[in-house]
Design a protein around this motif. Structure first.
Motif, short mmCIF file in Angstrom:
data_model
loop_
_atom_site.label_atom_id
_atom_site.label_comp_id
_atom_site.label_asym_id
_atom_site.label_seq_id
_atom_site.Cartn_x
_atom_site.Cartn_y
_atom_site.Cartn_z
N PHE A 62 8.91 8.60 7.05
CA PHE A 62 8.19 7.36 7.35
C PHE A 62 8.60 6.82 8.72
N SER A 63 7.65 6.21 9.40
CA SER A 63 7.96 5.57 10.68
C SER A 63 8.80 4.32 10.41
N ASP A 64 9.41 3.81 11.47
CA ASP A 64 10.20 2.58 11.33
C ASP A 64 9.33 1.43 10.83
N GLU A 65 8.08 1.37 11.30
CA GLU A 65 7.17 0.31 10.84
C GLU A 65 6.85 0.45 9.36
N GLU A 66 6.67 1.66 8.90
CA GLU A 66 6.40 1.88 7.48
C GLU A 66 7.60 1.47 6.63
N LEU A 67 8.78 1.83 7.08
CA LEU A 67 10.00 1.44 6.35
C LEU A 67 10.17 -0.07 6.35
N GLU A 68 9.91 -0.70 7.48
CA GLU A 68 10.00 -2.16 7.56
C GLU A 68 8.94 -2.80 6.65
N SER A 69 7.78 -2.21 6.58
CA SER A 69 6.72 -2.72 5.70
C SER A 69 7.16 -2.65 4.24
N ASN A 123 21.33 -3.30 4.33
CA ASN A 123 20.20 -2.77 5.08
C ASN A 123 19.43 -1.77 4.23
N MET A 124 18.29 -2.21 3.74
CA MET A 124 17.46 -1.38 2.87
C MET A 124 16.88 -0.18 3.64
N ILE A 125 16.54 -0.38 4.90
CA ILE A 125 15.95 0.70 5.69
C ILE A 125 16.96 1.83 5.88
N THR A 126 18.20 1.48 6.12
CA THR A 126 19.25 2.51 6.25
C THR A 126 19.33 3.33 4.98
N GLU A 186 0.83 -1.21 0.00
CA GLU A 186 0.00 0.00 0.00
C GLU A 186 0.87 1.26 0.00
N ILE A 187 1.91 1.24 0.80
CA ILE A 187 2.82 2.40 0.87
C ILE A 187 3.56 2.54 -0.46
N PHE A 188 4.04 1.42 -1.00
CA PHE A 188 4.79 1.42 -2.26
C PHE A 188 3.96 2.02 -3.39
N GLU A 189 2.69 1.62 -3.45
CA GLU A 189 1.83 2.07 -4.55
C GLU A 189 1.17 3.41 -4.28
N GLY A 190 1.16 3.85 -3.01
CA GLY A 190 0.47 5.08 -2.67
C GLY A 190 1.40 6.14 -2.12
N LYS A 191 1.37 6.28 -0.82
CA LYS A 191 2.11 7.32 -0.09
C LYS A 191 3.58 7.42 -0.49
#
Length: 141
Positions: A124-131, A93-96, A57-62
């Motif tokens: 983005f929050s850590d959860e959003e980045l992890e998602s 580490n993709m989040i980094t 959802e994040i990838f395709e939207g926000k």
């Protein structure tokens, strides 16, 4: 003849019902089987990527990631499958990277284009980045 037929019919019916074998019942009259039922406990499927749907959802939207990245073809940026494969191979580490704190490892030639998106991904929050990360890994070839 009718007087003989009724008892005979009753006798045949009792015979048919009783030929079902020696059925055991519990104290409540419910049938009990000597055979153990082959009932496996139903376990909910535990996904390796529980946040992937949110990441999609994040990838395709926000995140507007779908503007430059497609599943299996290079558009502006590398494909999702290439990103997942390379990050996995290099144990990176993709989040980094999405926080703007890591070096480009997939396609350094497109780094300047991606750098503009860090203004967004840094919020983005850590959860959003992890998602997002889980979604990308879930799409690996």
């Amino acid at each position: 003849m009718k007087t003989i037929l009724k008892p005979l019919t009753l006798l045949v019916a009792l015979f048919i019902v009783s030929c079902g074998g020696d059925k055991k019942t519990d104290k409540f009259g419910n049938p009990v089987s000597d055979e153990k039922e082959n009932v496996e406990a139903v376990k909910p499927e535990v996904s390796e990527f529980p946040l992937a749907e949110k990441g999609k959802e994040i990838f395709e939207g926000k995140g507007t990631c779908a503007t430059c990245h497609k599943l299996d073809i290079k558009l502006v940026g590398p494909s999702i499958q290439d990103i997942a494969e390379i990050y996995k191979e290099k144990n990176a580490n993709m989040i980094t990277f999405l926080k703007g704190e890591g070096k480009p490892i997939v396609d350094p030639t497109q780094y300047e284009v991606m750098k503009a998106n860090f203004a967004l991904t840094k919020t983005f929050s850590d959860e959003e980045l992890e998602s997002l990360e889980q979604y990308i890994y879930s799409q690996e070839k």
